[in-house]
Design an enzyme around this catalytic site. Sequence first.
Site, PDB file in Angstrom:
ATOM      1  CB  CYS A  13      -5.729  -0.247   2.633  1.00 49.13           C
ATOM      2  SG  CYS A  13      -6.009  -1.285   4.082  1.00 49.13           S
ATOM      3  CG  ASN A  16      -8.045  -0.796   9.109  1.00 46.23           C
ATOM      4  OD1 ASN A  16      -8.626  -0.629  10.163  1.00 46.23           O
ATOM      5  ND2 ASN A  16      -6.768  -0.495   8.981  1.00 46.23           N
ATOM      6  NE  ARG A  19      -3.942  -2.511   0.085  1.00 45.60           N
ATOM      7  CZ  ARG A  19      -4.747  -2.064  -0.858  1.00 45.60           C
ATOM      8  NH1 ARG A  19      -4.215  -1.507  -1.947  1.00 45.60           N
ATOM      9  NH2 ARG A  19      -6.049  -2.180  -0.743  1.00 45.60           N
ATOM     10  CG  ASP A 130      -6.011  -5.752  -2.396  1.00 52.55           C
ATOM     11  OD1 ASP A 130      -5.552  -6.473  -1.485  1.00 52.55           O
ATOM     12  OD2 ASP A 130      -7.221  -5.593  -2.597  1.00 52.55           O
TER      13      ASP A 130
END
Length: 161
Positions: A13, A16, A19, A130
């Site tokens: 993602c 880090n 997700r 996100d």
Amino acid sequence: MEKKGIYKVLFVCLGNICRSPSAEAVMKKLVREAGLDERIKVDSAGIIGYHEGERADPRMRAHAARRGYRLDSISRPVRTEDFYDFDLIIGMDDRNIDDLKRKAPDLASVEKIHRMTEYSRNKLYDHIPDPYYSGAEGFELVLDLLEDACGGLLECLLILK
Ligand code: 4NP
């Protein structure tokens, strides 16, 4: 997944810390429950190194913990070696996929890049949103989508066995 070989999956993602560490924890639990710890290895990384060395976001950890997941990964950016080392590199959204393609060192590496929601079974989302600037519902949605898609991913890997 080659017979008797080890298959390596990297979730990616942006940072880090939300997700992809969650995807790592969800997938590791499914792999462990399927008795495949020795065959399927799972890791995660971020496009940016801004949070390098940090544990996952405390909000993400708290939501994950309520579902029985312990997020213990430490944030790190994607490295060129990852494209050689891993069999499957899974991004969470369009931006992750575009950035991964830009970082891929060769065509074989580009072919390893996939989108998390390709593996969704029940949820109609084309990306994992996100949650960084969202409220609690954003973190819960991430976990709902990842539990669904990681189940689908495991099914795909079992077919390759
Ligand atoms: P992630 O969430 O990509 O799911 O780890 C984010 C984490 C950090 C930032 C953005 C998204 N950030 O802008 O620092």
